[in-house]
Design a protein around this motif. Structure first.
Motif, PDB file in Angstrom:
ATOM      1  N   SER A  22      41.109  52.805  59.955  1.00 45.08           N
ATOM      2  CA  SER A  22      40.084  52.573  58.937  1.00 45.08           C
ATOM      3  C   SER A  22      39.362  53.857  58.566  1.00 45.08           C
ATOM      4  N   LEU A  23      39.249  54.091  57.257  1.00 44.84           N
ATOM      5  CA  LEU A  23      38.602  55.282  56.714  1.00 44.84           C
ATOM      6  C   LEU A  23      37.497  54.871  55.749  1.00 44.84           C
ATOM      7  N   GLN A  24      36.684  55.848  55.366  1.00 45.91           N
ATOM      8  CA  GLN A  24      35.659  55.613  54.350  1.00 45.91           C
ATOM      9  C   GLN A  24      35.888  56.526  53.152  1.00 45.91           C
ATOM     10  N   SER A  25      35.653  55.964  51.978  1.00 45.02           N
ATOM     11  CA  SER A  25      35.846  56.738  50.747  1.00 45.02           C
ATOM     12  C   SER A  25      34.549  57.272  50.171  1.00 45.02           C
ATOM     13  N   GLY A  26      33.417  56.760  50.656  1.00 39.50           N
ATOM     14  CA  GLY A  26      32.137  57.151  50.077  1.00 39.50           C
ATOM     15  C   GLY A  26      31.781  56.368  48.836  1.00 39.50           C
ATOM     16  N   CYS A  27      32.581  55.347  48.504  1.00 35.48           N
ATOM     17  CA  CYS A  27      32.293  54.514  47.336  1.00 35.48           C
ATOM     18  C   CYS A  27      31.161  53.533  47.640  1.00 35.48           C
ATOM     19  N   SER A  28      30.502  53.111  46.602  1.00 33.69           N
ATOM     20  CA  SER A  28      29.504  52.047  46.710  1.00 33.69           C
ATOM     21  C   SER A  28      30.151  50.753  46.221  1.00 33.69           C
ATOM     22  N   PHE A  89      41.294  52.428  53.466  1.00 31.92           N
ATOM     23  CA  PHE A  89      39.944  52.582  52.939  1.00 31.92           C
ATOM     24  C   PHE A  89      39.318  51.192  52.879  1.00 31.92           C
ATOM     25  N   GLN A  90      38.383  50.951  53.796  1.00 35.83           N
ATOM     26  CA  GLN A  90      37.959  49.583  54.082  1.00 35.83           C
ATOM     27  C   GLN A  90      36.608  49.192  53.496  1.00 35.83           C
ATOM     28  N   SER A  91      35.572  49.971  53.774  1.00 35.87           N
ATOM     29  CA  SER A  91      34.217  49.516  53.454  1.00 35.87           C
ATOM     30  C   SER A  91      33.873  49.701  51.980  1.00 35.87           C
ATOM     31  N   PHE A  92      33.110  48.739  51.475  1.00 35.63           N
ATOM     32  CA  PHE A  92      32.675  48.705  50.082  1.00 35.63           C
ATOM     33  C   PHE A  92      33.872  48.592  49.120  1.00 35.63           C
ATOM     34  N   SER A  93      33.731  49.120  47.885  1.00 38.15           N
ATOM     35  CA  SER A  93      34.754  48.917  46.850  1.00 38.15           C
ATOM     36  C   SER A  93      35.426  50.255  46.556  1.00 38.15           C
ATOM     37  N   ASN A  94      36.605  50.448  47.114  1.00 41.34           N
ATOM     38  CA  ASN A  94      37.218  51.775  47.173  1.00 41.34           C
ATOM     39  C   ASN A  94      38.022  52.175  45.943  1.00 41.34           C
ATOM     40  N   THR A  95      37.846  51.436  44.850  1.00 43.16           N
ATOM     41  CA  THR A  95      38.359  51.875  43.549  1.00 43.16           C
ATOM     42  C   THR A  95      37.198  52.017  42.562  1.00 43.16           C
ATOM     43  N   GLY A  97      34.361  54.175  41.146  1.00 43.39           N
ATOM     44  CA  GLY A  97      33.878  55.549  41.061  1.00 43.39           C
ATOM     45  C   GLY A  97      34.760  56.365  40.144  1.00 43.39           C
ATOM     46  N   ASN A  98      34.572  57.661  40.194  1.00 43.02           N
ATOM     47  CA  ASN A  98      35.327  58.571  39.338  1.00 43.02           C
ATOM     48  C   ASN A  98      36.804  58.547  39.710  1.00 43.02           C
ATOM     49  N   PRO A  99      37.691  58.168  38.778  1.00 35.22           N
ATOM     50  CA  PRO A  99      39.110  58.050  39.109  1.00 35.22           C
ATOM     51  C   PRO A  99      39.741  59.343  39.624  1.00 35.22           C
ATOM     52  N   GLU A 100      39.311  60.493  39.099  1.00 34.87           N
ATOM     53  CA  GLU A 100      39.895  61.760  39.554  1.00 34.87           C
ATOM     54  C   GLU A 100      39.470  62.077  40.983  1.00 34.87           C
ATOM     55  N   ARG A 101      38.210  61.802  41.314  1.00 40.20           N
ATOM     56  CA  ARG A 101      37.767  61.996  42.707  1.00 40.20           C
ATOM     57  C   ARG A 101      38.567  61.105  43.645  1.00 40.20           C
ATOM     58  N   LEU A 102      38.752  59.850  43.244  1.00 34.06           N
ATOM     59  CA  LEU A 102      39.488  58.902  44.074  1.00 34.06           C
ATOM     60  C   LEU A 102      40.957  59.294  44.189  1.00 34.06           C
ATOM     61  N   GLU A 130      42.229  53.327  34.045  1.00 30.46           N
ATOM     62  CA  GLU A 130      42.365  54.665  34.641  1.00 30.46           C
ATOM     63  C   GLU A 130      42.689  54.588  36.119  1.00 30.46           C
ATOM     64  N   ILE A 131      41.951  53.759  36.846  1.00 29.26           N
ATOM     65  CA  ILE A 131      42.184  53.686  38.291  1.00 29.26           C
ATOM     66  C   ILE A 131      43.502  52.988  38.589  1.00 29.26           C
ATOM     67  N   LEU A 132      43.909  52.056  37.745  1.00 29.54           N
ATOM     68  CA  LEU A 132      45.220  51.422  37.928  1.00 29.54           C
ATOM     69  C   LEU A 132      46.342  52.455  37.822  1.00 29.54           C
ATOM     70  N   GLU A 133      46.210  53.388  36.880  1.00 32.05           N
ATOM     71  CA  GLU A 133      47.232  54.420  36.726  1.00 32.05           C
ATOM     72  C   GLU A 133      47.221  55.391  37.905  1.00 32.05           C
ATOM     73  N   VAL A 134      46.037  55.654  38.460  1.00 27.96           N
ATOM     74  CA  VAL A 134      45.949  56.483  39.665  1.00 27.96           C
ATOM     75  C   VAL A 134      46.671  55.803  40.821  1.00 27.96           C
ATOM     76  N   ILE A 135      46.418  54.513  40.989  1.00 28.64           N
ATOM     77  CA  ILE A 135      47.063  53.757  42.076  1.00 28.64           C
ATOM     78  C   ILE A 135      48.576  53.763  41.902  1.00 28.64           C
ATOM     79  N   LYS A 136      49.038  53.588  40.665  1.00 31.38           N
ATOM     80  CA  LYS A 136      50.477  53.609  40.394  1.00 31.38           C
ATOM     81  C   LYS A 136      51.076  54.968  40.755  1.00 31.38           C
TER      82      LYS A 136
END
Length: 301
Positions: A22-28, A89-95, A97-102, A130-136
């Protein structure tokens, strides 16, 4: 009754036991910062359902520390070069935020050769184009799972727990992910206030009939944790809490409904000892799992 556990699924795929770290992304979360609502879902702790995650450090350092924590569980004969992990990436909502940072965060997590896949916990309303394309993009390098917190299909319950989105939002997110060949794991909470057994089974039936078919599911026992809105509600009303027998019987009923090729990622769940109010019997996870396995083995379906 036979079912596919996550452990067996990964062992069949990679030829060895794979450990999830388990990791943290820093997302809220938009359900906390006022974008959707404030306070989050009523059951969610201050840790954002990631109370066992690594501290918020650079990803490579998080991975190093997380590996150290799971080493004690590994066979001594397993050499370091043969150890494999899923970065989660477990805690909070890890998609959220800024897609490029993620994007940079996800790519950093999968750089490590021992990381065979990436699991990202999030909400269905945090999956824009945007985030969907990052995930892909990341999925084209190493497998990505998206873990969606649905919890229930009952709209009345969803409003009661302050989930913050309607079922059609989940349905769109699910379609968008499957169109990009992304594996989806859905979280369901069993025992939410006011839900009947039939309500819970209806959620599982709905997921069992999704098209394309669901990849995996987490069946999560409701935990009442200190500091949550749910704990306040429980203090006022003392809604029903499952006994171990009731819960394990219900899980078996859920497994009967799900397609045989659905990977079962979880059948109970952990509540931090220092935060858990109810059910206290869940702290004895070994006893719970032994009870479940005994009941499952007795079923002939």
């Amino acid at each position: 009754m036979k079912y596919i556990s996550l452990s067996d699924h990964l062992k069949n795929k990679y030829g060895t036991k794979v450990y999830k770290i388990s990791l943290q992304s820093g997302c809220s979360c938009p359900n906390r910062d006022g974008t959707v609502s404030t306070g989050g879902c009523t059951f969610c702790s201050e840790g954002g359902s990631g109370d066992f995650a690594a501290p918020l450090l650079p990803v490579k350092e998080q991975i190093r520390l997380a590996k150290m924590r799971v080493e004690s569980k590994m066979p001594k004969s397993l050499e370091a070069k043969d150890r494999k992990y899923i970065a989660y990436f477990q805690s909070f909502s890890n998609t959220y935020g800024n897609p490029e940072r993620l994007r940079k965060l996800y790519l950093e997590a999968i750089e490590d050769e021992s990381i065979v896949g990436l699991s990202i916990g999030t909400r269905p309303d945090c999956l824009g184009e945007e985030i969907l394309e990052v995930i892909k993009e990341v999925n084209d390098i190493k497998p990505v799972w998206i873990e969606l917190g649905l919890q229930t299909i009952n709209e009345k319950t969803a409003e009661h727990i302050n989930r913050g989105y309607k079922l059609d939002v989940f349905e769109k997110a699910y379609r968008d992910l499957k169109e990009r060949n992304i594996e989806v794991i859905v979280h369901v909470i069993l025992g939410l206030p006011g839900e009947t057994k039939e309500d819970m089974l209806n959620t599982v039936r709905y997921l069992a009939n999704l098209t394309p078919a669901l990849d995996g599911i987490k069946l999560q026992l409701l935990h009442v944790l200190k500091g949550t809105k749910l704990a306040e509600e429980y203090g006022r009303e003392y809604f029903k809490i499952f006994s171990m027998e009731e819960y394990t019987d219900l899980v078996v009923d859920c497994l009967k409904i799900l397609p045989k090729n659905t990977v079962i990622h979880r059948m109970t769940g952990d509540g931090p000892r220092k935060l858990l109010i109810e059910p206290l019997w869940s702290l004895d996870k070994k006893r719970v799992l032994n009870t479940l396995h005994k009941k499952i083995s007795c079923e002939d379906i």
